[in-house]
Design a protein around this motif. Sequence first.
Motif, PDB file in Angstrom:
ATOM      1  N   GLU A  42       0.825  -1.213   0.000  1.00 47.81           N
ATOM      2  CA  GLU A  42       0.000   0.000   0.000  1.00 47.81           C
ATOM      3  C   GLU A  42       0.863   1.268   0.000  1.00 47.81           C
ATOM      4  O   GLU A  42       1.009   1.929   1.021  1.00 47.81           O
ATOM      5  N   PRO A  43       1.422   1.631  -1.151  1.00 47.72           N
ATOM      6  CA  PRO A  43       2.178   2.885  -1.202  1.00 47.72           C
ATOM      7  C   PRO A  43       1.244   4.087  -1.181  1.00 47.72           C
ATOM      8  O   PRO A  43       0.066   3.991  -1.534  1.00 47.72           O
ATOM      9  N   THR A  44       1.760   5.213  -0.750  1.00 44.66           N
ATOM     10  CA  THR A  44       1.030   6.482  -0.787  1.00 44.66           C
ATOM     11  C   THR A  44       1.482   7.256  -2.018  1.00 44.66           C
ATOM     12  O   THR A  44       2.681   7.418  -2.247  1.00 44.66           O
ATOM     13  N   VAL A  45       0.524   7.750  -2.811  1.00 44.12           N
ATOM     14  CA  VAL A  45       0.851   8.441  -4.056  1.00 44.12           C
ATOM     15  C   VAL A  45       0.155   9.793  -4.087  1.00 44.12           C
ATOM     16  O   VAL A  45      -1.000   9.926  -3.658  1.00 44.12           O
ATOM     17  N   ALA A  46       0.852  10.803  -4.594  1.00 49.47           N
ATOM     18  CA  ALA A  46       0.272  12.138  -4.755  1.00 49.47           C
ATOM     19  C   ALA A  46       0.879  12.792  -5.982  1.00 49.47           C
ATOM     20  O   ALA A  46       1.994  12.451  -6.405  1.00 49.47           O
ATOM     21  N   VAL A  47       0.145  13.736  -6.550  1.00 47.52           N
ATOM     22  CA  VAL A  47       0.637  14.549  -7.654  1.00 47.52           C
ATOM     23  C   VAL A  47       0.822  15.964  -7.139  1.00 47.52           C
ATOM     24  O   VAL A  47      -0.033  16.476  -6.412  1.00 47.52           O
ATOM     25  N   ARG A  48       1.923  16.572  -7.477  1.00 48.46           N
ATOM     26  CA  ARG A  48       2.171  17.942  -7.021  1.00 48.46           C
ATOM     27  C   ARG A  48       1.362  18.910  -7.866  1.00 48.46           C
ATOM     28  O   ARG A  48       1.544  19.026  -9.076  1.00 48.46           O
ATOM     29  N   GLY A  49       0.455  19.627  -7.204  1.00 45.21           N
ATOM     30  CA  GLY A  49      -0.418  20.547  -7.906  1.00 45.21           C
ATOM     31  C   GLY A  49       0.049  21.986  -7.796  1.00 45.21           C
ATOM     32  O   GLY A  49       1.235  22.261  -7.585  1.00 45.21           O
ATOM     33  N   LEU A  50      -0.897  22.919  -7.937  1.00 42.11           N
ATOM     34  CA  LEU A  50      -0.570  24.337  -7.841  1.00 42.11           C
ATOM     35  C   LEU A  50      -0.009  24.670  -6.471  1.00 42.11           C
ATOM     36  O   LEU A  50      -0.419  24.109  -5.460  1.00 42.11           O
ATOM     37  N   MET A  51       0.964  25.584  -6.443  1.00 41.81           N
ATOM     38  CA  MET A  51       1.607  26.000  -5.199  1.00 41.81           C
ATOM     39  C   MET A  51       2.216  24.804  -4.459  1.00 41.81           C
ATOM     40  O   MET A  51       2.321  24.783  -3.243  1.00 41.81           O
ATOM     41  N   ASN A  52       2.637  23.759  -5.238  1.00 43.75           N
ATOM     42  CA  ASN A  52       3.268  22.569  -4.675  1.00 43.75           C
ATOM     43  C   ASN A  52       2.343  21.774  -3.752  1.00 43.75           C
ATOM     44  O   ASN A  52       2.822  20.967  -2.951  1.00 43.75           O
ATOM     45  N   MET A  53       1.062  21.999  -3.852  1.00 46.05           N
ATOM     46  CA  MET A  53       0.121  21.284  -3.008  1.00 46.05           C
ATOM     47  C   MET A  53      -0.005  19.827  -3.468  1.00 46.05           C
ATOM     48  O   MET A  53      -0.315  19.571  -4.624  1.00 46.05           O
ATOM     49  N   PRO A  54       0.245  18.843  -2.579  1.00 45.80           N
ATOM     50  CA  PRO A  54       0.108  17.438  -2.970  1.00 45.80           C
ATOM     51  C   PRO A  54      -1.353  17.057  -3.168  1.00 45.80           C
ATOM     52  O   PRO A  54      -2.195  17.315  -2.309  1.00 45.80           O
TER      53      PRO A  54
END
Length: 220
Positions: A42-54
Amino acid sequence: GAEGRKLLVQEEYTLLNSSQPPRTYINTEGTFRFRLSPDIKEPTVAVRGLMNMPLPQMAEPGKTAGEFLIRYPIKPGPTVILVAYEADYASAEAVLRDGVGYPIERASLHVFPSTLTVESEVFRPAGVDPINAIRKFEAANLAAGSTLPVRIRGEAGSPGEGETAEGGGEIRIVPGAMARLAVPLLACLSLVLLWALGVRVAKDWPRRKGAQPSEGDQKN
């Protein structure tokens, strides 16, 4: 970073969509696939959005053990994808076999603490950060589907351990996205507060001006 009986792994992928003409990549079978060691569930995944917000993403299992995918639309230009997980380090040794199905122009590996022994057929030593006790390794021009095998051995650090060479505070490995988020977020909050203050002053100013005594009142 090795801490206690766990190996804390954080990966950052910069995926470049260079389509011409520019267009967003969408695929019902997944837009980004990656491979971890088969025992990682169960890895944790995020995409870096505007203002570096995950922006958290759901990591869906692939067809084989250790394979995962996300369905986030990959827009033209660079997209930063963050992957984090924990591996067992109870035996003071761990082997990572992570990889992606895309050609890799450049890869870097940072290992904490710097006293750990690192063995890899891909990564080459690239120096040590003595202040933060981090060893650095690099690799370049890897073919699509390459695996990045790394064997790590040695005594792990314990929670709260690790002083900087200049007598600084505690060393903690944290996601780069959140570290770089602090200043933009504070700036955003400051702008919001200033805007709110400006609105309040604009509303109160006519009433305050009307409440001020006139010159005739002051003379009397």
